[in-house]
Structures are given as C-alpha cells and as structure tokens.
Write a protein that holds these residues in place. Structure first.
Motif, PDB file in Angstrom:
ATOM      1  N   ASP A   1       0.886  -1.176   0.000  1.00 23.18           N
ATOM      2  CA  ASP A   1       0.000   0.000   0.000  1.00 23.18           C
ATOM      3  C   ASP A   1       0.913   1.212   0.000  1.00 23.18           C
ATOM      4  OD1 ASP A   1      -2.253  -1.561   2.363  1.00 23.18           O
ATOM      5  OD2 ASP A   1      -2.372  -1.469   0.175  1.00 23.18           O
ATOM      6  N   LEU A   2       0.592   2.170  -0.868  1.00 20.23           N
ATOM      7  CA  LEU A   2       1.397   3.387  -0.926  1.00 20.23           C
ATOM      8  C   LEU A   2       0.550   4.559  -0.457  1.00 20.23           C
ATOM      9  CD1 LEU A   2       4.003   4.722  -3.233  1.00 20.23           C
ATOM     10  CD2 LEU A   2       1.864   5.984  -3.270  1.00 20.23           C
ATOM     11  N   GLN A   3       1.072   5.326   0.498  1.00 20.12           N
ATOM     12  CA  GLN A   3       0.355   6.540   0.913  1.00 20.12           C
ATOM     13  C   GLN A   3       1.149   7.748   0.438  1.00 20.12           C
ATOM     14  OE1 GLN A   3      -1.078   6.757   4.953  1.00 20.12           O
ATOM     15  NE2 GLN A   3      -1.939   8.795   4.618  1.00 20.12           N
ATOM     16  N   ASP A   4       0.495   8.548  -0.389  1.00 19.68           N
ATOM     17  CA  ASP A   4       1.116   9.775  -0.917  1.00 19.68           C
ATOM     18  C   ASP A   4       0.243  10.935  -0.441  1.00 19.68           C
ATOM     19  OD1 ASP A   4       1.864  11.050  -4.309  1.00 19.68           O
ATOM     20  OD2 ASP A   4       2.272  11.832  -2.284  1.00 19.68           O
ATOM     21  N   GLY A   5       0.679  11.584   0.671  1.00 22.98           N
ATOM     22  CA  GLY A   5      -0.209  12.582   1.288  1.00 22.98           C
ATOM     23  C   GLY A   5      -1.453  11.851   1.790  1.00 22.98           C
ATOM     24  N   PRO A   6      -2.642  12.401   1.555  1.00 18.21           N
ATOM     25  CA  PRO A   6      -3.852  11.740   2.061  1.00 18.21           C
ATOM     26  C   PRO A   6      -4.270  10.514   1.232  1.00 18.21           C
ATOM     27  CG  PRO A   6      -4.403  13.845   1.036  1.00 18.21           C
ATOM     28  CD  PRO A   6      -2.921  13.710   0.953  1.00 18.21           C
ATOM     29  N   GLU A   7      -3.648  10.390   0.036  1.00 14.86           N
ATOM     30  CA  GLU A   7      -4.071   9.296  -0.856  1.00 14.86           C
ATOM     31  C   GLU A   7      -3.370   7.987  -0.501  1.00 14.86           C
ATOM     32  OE1 GLU A   7      -6.379  11.913  -2.348  1.00 14.86           O
ATOM     33  OE2 GLU A   7      -6.371   9.885  -3.208  1.00 14.86           O
ATOM     34  N   ARG A   8      -4.166   6.899  -0.452  1.00 17.49           N
ATOM     35  CA  ARG A   8      -3.565   5.590  -0.183  1.00 17.49           C
ATOM     36  C   ARG A   8      -4.085   4.626  -1.236  1.00 17.49           C
ATOM     37  NH1 ARG A   8      -2.251   2.780   5.488  1.00 17.49           N
ATOM     38  NH2 ARG A   8      -1.959   0.685   4.725  1.00 17.49           N
ATOM     39  N   GLN A   9      -3.170   3.879  -1.874  1.00 18.86           N
ATOM     40  CA  GLN A   9      -3.645   2.935  -2.891  1.00 18.86           C
ATOM     41  C   GLN A   9      -2.802   1.669  -2.916  1.00 18.86           C
ATOM     42  OE1 GLN A   9      -3.017   4.415  -6.982  1.00 18.86           O
ATOM     43  NE2 GLN A   9      -1.570   5.900  -6.197  1.00 18.86           N
ATOM     44  N   GLY A  10      -3.417   0.608  -3.406  1.00 20.56           N
ATOM     45  CA  GLY A  10      -2.742  -0.689  -3.530  1.00 20.56           C
ATOM     46  C   GLY A  10      -1.850  -0.674  -4.757  1.00 20.56           C
ATOM     47  N   MET A  11      -0.627  -1.158  -4.621  1.00 20.95           N
ATOM     48  CA  MET A  11       0.331  -1.165  -5.732  1.00 20.95           C
ATOM     49  C   MET A  11       1.036  -2.519  -5.750  1.00 20.95           C
ATOM     50  SD  MET A  11       0.156   2.162  -6.539  1.00 20.95           S
ATOM     51  CE  MET A  11       1.551   3.098  -7.134  1.00 20.95           C
ATOM     52  N   ILE A  12       1.643  -2.804  -6.937  1.00 17.72           N
ATOM     53  CA  ILE A  12       2.490  -3.987  -7.057  1.00 17.72           C
ATOM     54  C   ILE A  12       3.917  -3.499  -7.332  1.00 17.72           C
ATOM     55  CG2 ILE A  12       2.917  -6.132  -8.339  1.00 17.72           C
ATOM     56  CD1 ILE A  12       0.264  -6.188  -6.860  1.00 17.72           C
ATOM     57  N   ALA A  13       4.869  -3.980  -6.548  1.00 19.05           N
ATOM     58  CA  ALA A  13       6.272  -3.559  -6.701  1.00 19.05           C
ATOM     59  C   ALA A  13       7.003  -4.521  -7.629  1.00 19.05           C
ATOM     60  CB  ALA A  13       6.956  -3.532  -5.338  1.00 19.05           C
ATOM     61  N   ARG A  14       7.823  -3.941  -8.509  1.00 17.85           N
ATOM     62  CA  ARG A  14       8.579  -4.761  -9.476  1.00 17.85           C
ATOM     63  C   ARG A  14       9.968  -4.159  -9.592  1.00 17.85           C
ATOM     64  NH1 ARG A  14       9.069  -3.655 -14.935  1.00 17.85           N
ATOM     65  NH2 ARG A  14       7.438  -2.050 -14.802  1.00 17.85           N
ATOM     66  N   GLU A  15      11.013  -4.950  -9.313  1.00 16.20           N
ATOM     67  CA  GLU A  15      12.367  -4.417  -9.460  1.00 16.20           C
ATOM     68  C   GLU A  15      12.654  -4.216 -10.945  1.00 16.20           C
ATOM     69  OE1 GLU A  15      15.497  -6.614  -7.516  1.00 16.20           O
ATOM     70  OE2 GLU A  15      16.978  -5.050  -7.976  1.00 16.20           O
ATOM     71  N   VAL A  16      13.255  -3.071 -11.286  1.00 18.27           N
ATOM     72  CA  VAL A  16      13.552  -2.764 -12.690  1.00 18.27           C
ATOM     73  C   VAL A  16      15.056  -2.770 -12.932  1.00 18.27           C
ATOM     74  CG1 VAL A  16      11.416  -1.505 -13.205  1.00 18.27           C
ATOM     75  CG2 VAL A  16      13.369  -0.280 -12.208  1.00 18.27           C
ATOM     76  N   THR A  17      15.434  -3.092 -14.160  1.00 14.68           N
ATOM     77  CA  THR A  17      16.851  -3.160 -14.531  1.00 14.68           C
ATOM     78  C   THR A  17      17.021  -2.496 -15.905  1.00 14.68           C
ATOM     79  OG1 THR A  17      16.440  -5.278 -15.606  1.00 14.68           O
ATOM     80  CG2 THR A  17      17.182  -5.357 -13.304  1.00 14.68           C
ATOM     81  N   GLY A  18      18.279  -2.392 -16.322  1.00 10.60           N
ATOM     82  CA  GLY A  18      18.565  -1.933 -17.685  1.00 10.60           C
ATOM     83  C   GLY A  18      18.012  -0.544 -17.973  1.00 10.60           C
ATOM     84  N   ASP A  19      17.480  -0.393 -19.186  1.00  9.21           N
ATOM     85  CA  ASP A  19      17.003   0.942 -19.607  1.00  9.21           C
ATOM     86  C   ASP A  19      15.864   1.440 -18.719  1.00  9.21           C
ATOM     87  OD1 ASP A  19      17.416   0.309 -23.206  1.00  9.21           O
ATOM     88  OD2 ASP A  19      18.834   0.753 -21.570  1.00  9.21           O
TER      89      ASP A  19
END
Ligand SMILES: C[C@H](OP(=O)(O)OC[C@@H](O)[C@@H](O)[C@@H](O)Cn1c2nc(=O)[nH]c(=O)c-2cc2ccc(O)cc21)C(=O)N[C@@H](CCC(=O)N[C@@H](CCC(=O)O)C(=O)O)C(=O)O
Length: 147
Positions: free
Chosen positions: A94-112
């Motif tokens: 769950d990501l909270q950005d100020g008052p906003e909270r939302q469900g997210m999926i985390a993905r490690e990124v590589t390369g470009d």
C-alpha cells in the motif's frame, strides 16, 4: 483494494517510526517531507519477508504518471535495506502519498527501465546520485504500479 492486514511492527529507527506515526495520524497532512528539505515523502506499507508482520517504510516521493519508484538507497550503505527483501518476497504493497492511499504492485527494474527511473529519482532527490557514488552496491530500484 483491500489494505494489507496484520500486526504492525514499527521500525527500530526512532526517526523513521515517528515520521510514520505523524504521517498516518495526520491523514497524510503532516510529516510528509524529509526534515526541513521540503522534499516529499511517501509511506510504503509492506509485509515482512520472514515475520509476515506489517512494516511501514518512508521513502522519497518519485512519481511519474501514477507510478512511483522505491529506491533502496539506505544512504549509500554497503548493504541493501532490509525492506528490499520484503518487496522481493511480497510485492503487493500500500502506498500513501499525502492523504491518498492505494494498492500497488512492486517490481524491481533493470537496464534501460531502471536508468529511466533512476533519472527521475535523482531529479526528485539529488542525494541519490551521491549515495550511488559512495558504494559499489548497485542501488536497487522498484517501480510501484497501481494493482
Ligand atoms: C532498520 C531496518 O530498516 P530497513 O528495512 O533496513 O530500511 C532502512 C531504511 O531504508 C528505512 O528506514 C527508510 O524508511 C529510510 N528512508 C529511506 N530509505 C531508503 O532506502 N530510500 C529512501 O528514499 C528513503 C527516504 C526516507 C524518507 C524519510 C524517512 O523517515 C526515511 C527514509 C529495519 O526496519 N529492520 C527491522 C527488520 C525489518 C524487516 O522488514 N524485517 C523483515 C525480514 C526481512 C528479511 O531479512 O528477509 C520481516 O519483518 O520479516 C528490524 O531490525 O527489526
């Protein structure tokens, strides 16, 4: 989205624990910047890889078109922050950005893709570039995308 449930285990680092408490208790209206830098911070709620407990990790806000980066810099220390292993094991956050909270999926990124998000991260928080210079560890970058 159903928020992550479970027993919250506060950070052992007091300044981190206190920022999370102020951020959440104020509904995302206070404690939303890094000290007096004025630079915005988000809170990522995740599940511990071993304990299964709820962990809350403040990170610098790096946002682009509704997606966010989570930069596992830990000030350029030689080892990844422990939360890196949480996101690898349990990418639903769950990501909270100020008052906003939302469900997210985390993905490690590589390369470009990582290079593109690294540029955005350094633009949002220039010290990331210094952290990378002071360690041979390649600082991991995750992209958090709305689930
Ligand atoms: C101290 C340690 O923290 P850590 O997970 O290594 O993360 C260190 C820091 O990255 C973390 O404190 C960040 O919030 C610091 N931080 C930033 N850290 C960053 O890496 N990047 C940032 O952009 C960033 C910004 C930021 C802004 C404000 C603020 O207050 C803090 C900020 C910790 O919490 N250890 C716990 C264990 C934590 C944990 O998740 N354990 C897992 C086990 C994980 C495993 O080993 O598999 C579990 O519960 O199962 C403990 O020792 O009990």
């Amino acid at each position: 989205a159903v928020p992550l449930e479970g027993e919250y285990e506060p950070s052992p680092a007091q300044w981190v624990r206190e920022q999370v408490e102020l951020y959440e208790s104020s509904g995302g209206t206070q404690g939303t910047t890094l000290w007096d830098t004025g630079l915005p911070v988000v809170i990522v709620t995740m599940r511990g890889a071993k304990s299964g407990r709820i962990r809350k990790v403040p990170l610098m806000r790096v946002e682009h078109e509704g997606r966010y980066a989570a930069v596992a810099s830990k000030g350029g220390f030689p080892h990844h922050p422990v939360w890196y292993f949480n996101l690898k094991a349990n990418p639903r956050v769950d990501l909270q950005d100020g008052p906003e909270r939302q469900g997210m999926i985390a993905r490690e990124v590589t390369g470009d893709e990582r290079a593109q998000w690294w540029r955005r991260a350094v633009a949002a928080y220039p010290p990331y570039a210094e952290y990378q210079e002071k360690t041979s560890r390649v600082i991991p970058v995750f992209v958090l995308e709305p689930e």
